[in-house]
Design a protein around this motif. Structure first.
Motif, short mmCIF file in Angstrom:
data_model
loop_
_atom_site.label_atom_id
_atom_site.label_comp_id
_atom_site.label_asym_id
_atom_site.label_seq_id
_atom_site.Cartn_x
_atom_site.Cartn_y
_atom_site.Cartn_z
N LEU A 120 0.87 -1.17 0.00
CA LEU A 120 0.00 0.00 0.00
C LEU A 120 0.91 1.22 0.00
CD1 LEU A 120 -2.88 1.23 0.20
CD2 LEU A 120 -2.55 1.29 2.68
N TYR A 121 0.78 2.01 -1.03
CA TYR A 121 1.58 3.21 -1.19
C TYR A 121 0.72 4.42 -0.85
CZ TYR A 121 4.31 6.79 -3.67
OH TYR A 121 5.01 7.92 -4.01
N ILE A 122 1.22 5.25 0.07
CA ILE A 122 0.50 6.47 0.44
C ILE A 122 1.37 7.65 0.02
CG2 ILE A 122 -0.55 7.80 2.30
CD1 ILE A 122 -0.83 5.23 3.90
N ALA A 123 0.84 8.47 -0.85
CA ALA A 123 1.58 9.62 -1.34
C ALA A 123 1.29 10.85 -0.49
CB ALA A 123 1.20 9.90 -2.79
N ALA A 124 2.32 11.66 -0.30
CA ALA A 124 2.17 12.96 0.39
C ALA A 124 1.37 12.80 1.68
CB ALA A 124 1.50 13.97 -0.54
N SER A 125 1.92 12.04 2.60
CA SER A 125 1.19 11.69 3.82
C SER A 125 0.79 12.94 4.61
CB SER A 125 2.03 10.77 4.69
OG SER A 125 3.28 11.36 4.99
N GLN A 126 -0.34 12.80 5.32
CA GLN A 126 -0.89 13.89 6.12
C GLN A 126 -1.16 13.38 7.53
OE1 GLN A 126 -4.51 14.85 4.01
NE2 GLN A 126 -3.43 15.52 2.16
N PRO A 127 -1.21 14.29 8.51
CA PRO A 127 -1.51 13.84 9.89
C PRO A 127 -2.81 13.06 9.98
CG PRO A 127 -0.65 16.07 9.94
CD PRO A 127 -0.82 15.71 8.48
N GLY A 128 -3.78 13.39 9.16
CA GLY A 128 -5.05 12.67 9.15
C GLY A 128 -4.94 11.23 8.67
N ASP A 129 -3.79 10.87 8.11
CA ASP A 129 -3.57 9.49 7.69
C ASP A 129 -3.17 8.60 8.86
OD1 ASP A 129 -1.95 10.61 4.63
OD2 ASP A 129 -4.07 10.16 5.01
N SER A 130 -2.90 9.20 10.00
CA SER A 130 -2.48 8.43 11.17
C SER A 130 -3.58 7.47 11.58
CB SER A 130 -2.13 9.36 12.33
OG SER A 130 -1.05 10.21 11.99
N ALA A 131 -3.25 6.19 11.61
CA ALA A 131 -4.21 5.14 11.92
C ALA A 131 -3.46 3.81 11.84
CB ALA A 131 -5.37 5.13 10.93
N THR A 132 -4.17 2.73 12.10
CA THR A 132 -3.61 1.41 11.86
C THR A 132 -4.15 0.89 10.53
OG1 THR A 132 -3.39 0.88 14.21
CG2 THR A 132 -3.48 -0.97 12.69
N TYR A 133 -3.25 0.41 9.69
CA TYR A 133 -3.62 -0.07 8.37
C TYR A 133 -3.56 -1.60 8.37
CZ TYR A 133 -3.54 4.69 6.83
OH TYR A 133 -3.83 6.04 6.70
N LEU A 134 -4.65 -2.20 7.96
CA LEU A 134 -4.79 -3.65 8.01
C LEU A 134 -4.92 -4.21 6.60
CD1 LEU A 134 -7.40 -3.80 10.88
CD2 LEU A 134 -5.04 -4.53 11.06
N CYS A 135 -4.20 -5.28 6.38
CA CYS A 135 -4.27 -6.02 5.14
C CYS A 135 -5.06 -7.30 5.40
CB CYS A 135 -2.84 -6.33 4.68
SG CYS A 135 -2.68 -7.60 3.43
N ALA A 136 -5.99 -7.65 4.51
CA ALA A 136 -6.79 -8.86 4.70
C ALA A 136 -6.90 -9.59 3.37
CB ALA A 136 -8.17 -8.52 5.24
N VAL A 137 -6.60 -10.88 3.38
CA VAL A 137 -6.78 -11.68 2.17
C VAL A 137 -7.99 -12.56 2.35
CG1 VAL A 137 -4.33 -11.65 1.60
CG2 VAL A 137 -5.24 -13.52 2.98
N ARG A 138 -8.69 -12.76 1.26
CA ARG A 138 -9.91 -13.56 1.29
C ARG A 138 -9.64 -14.84 0.53
NH1 ARG A 138 -15.49 -10.41 0.28
NH2 ARG A 138 -16.86 -11.70 1.53
N GLY A 139 -9.74 -15.96 1.25
CA GLY A 139 -9.39 -17.23 0.63
C GLY A 139 -10.53 -18.22 0.69
N ASN A 140 -10.15 -19.44 0.97
CA ASN A 140 -11.15 -20.50 0.99
C ASN A 140 -12.29 -20.20 1.93
OD1 ASN A 140 -9.78 -22.01 -0.87
ND2 ASN A 140 -8.67 -23.20 0.64
N PHE A 141 -13.47 -20.55 1.51
CA PHE A 141 -14.68 -20.37 2.30
C PHE A 141 -14.95 -18.90 2.62
CE2 PHE A 141 -15.02 -24.78 2.45
CZ PHE A 141 -13.81 -25.32 2.83
N ASN A 142 -14.32 -18.05 1.83
CA ASN A 142 -14.67 -16.63 1.83
C ASN A 142 -14.30 -15.85 3.07
OD1 ASN A 142 -15.89 -17.04 -0.71
ND2 ASN A 142 -17.64 -17.92 0.33
N LYS A 143 -13.58 -16.45 3.99
CA LYS A 143 -13.27 -15.67 5.17
C LYS A 143 -11.99 -14.88 4.97
CE LYS A 143 -11.51 -19.86 7.35
NZ LYS A 143 -11.89 -20.88 8.36
#
Lengths: 113, 111
Positions: B75-98
């Protein structure tokens, strides 16, 4: 189209009581997922439901936990005889199909005292 | 079993910097990958969805790429801002859709 609605947002229960968490998916979404986030931990899958059917409950503890998604009304996650270790944020997500974008609710934060 | 790893666990940058968040997964048999943002005490906000057949998706200052064969997404974030401060989560969807979630990258953008 409102987002995924979860209520209550905060729930306090004494040990041994029952907790009922509700999730109303987005309109037109028939796939519902429940996740649990323990303090300072990642989200863990609990259960995947479609209308009136449990598709995958491999993440649900075998005892005290149950989930349903009736034909009418919200999905319910029920925790019986709560213990301190059940304290967590419980998130619900919905999607119209399994391969489409999923949207999460704001979560229910359960505190067991 | 699918394992999702996010690096770094935490990141602190001055405002205006471009930054890259990494996500790797062990099983390439996925339907899609979704990036979320989570603010403290809040729910998850969907940022980008990449289908398994796609290589990248863009939304505003965000660009996400997917290399399914090597089990990686960035995940590329350009020209970051203070409002971008947060936790970023990556989620993959695989078998059985979870979804399988990573533990997240906690981003702090300093003014």
């Amino acid at each position: 189209n409102a987002g995924v609605m979860q209520n209550p947002r905060h729930l306090v229960r004494r040990r041994g009581q029952e907790a009922r968490l509700r999730c109303s998916p987005m309109k037109g979404h028939s796939h519902v997922y429940w996740y649990r986030q323990l303090p300072e931990e990642g989200l863990k899958f609990m259960v995947y439901l479609q209308k009136e059917n449990i598709i995958d409950e491999s993440g649900m503890p075998k005892e005290r936990f149950s989930a349903e998604f009736p034909k009418e009304g919200p999905s319910i996650l029920r925790i019986q005889q709560v213990v301190r270790g059940d304290s967590a944020a419980y998130f619900c997500a919905s999607s119209p199909r399994p391969d489409t974008e999923a949207f999460f609710g704001q979560g229910t934060r359960l505190t067991v005292v | 079993k699918q394992e999702v790893t996010q690096i770094p666990a935490a990141l602190s940058v001055p405002e205006g910097e471009n930054l890259v968040l990494n996500c790797s997964f062990t099983d390439s048999a996925i339907y899609n990958l979704q990036w979320f943002r989570q603010d403290p005490g809040k729910g998850l906000t969907s940022l980008l969805l990449i289908q398994s057949s796609q290589r990248e998706q863009t939304s505003g200052r965000l660009n996400a790429s997917l290399d399914k064969s090597s089990g990686r997404s960035t995940l590329y974030i350009a020209a970051s801002q203070p409002g971008d401060s947060a936790t970023y989560l990556c989620a993959v969807r695989g078998n059985f859709n979870k979804f399988y979630f990573g533990s997240g990258t906690k981003l702090n953008v300093k003014p």
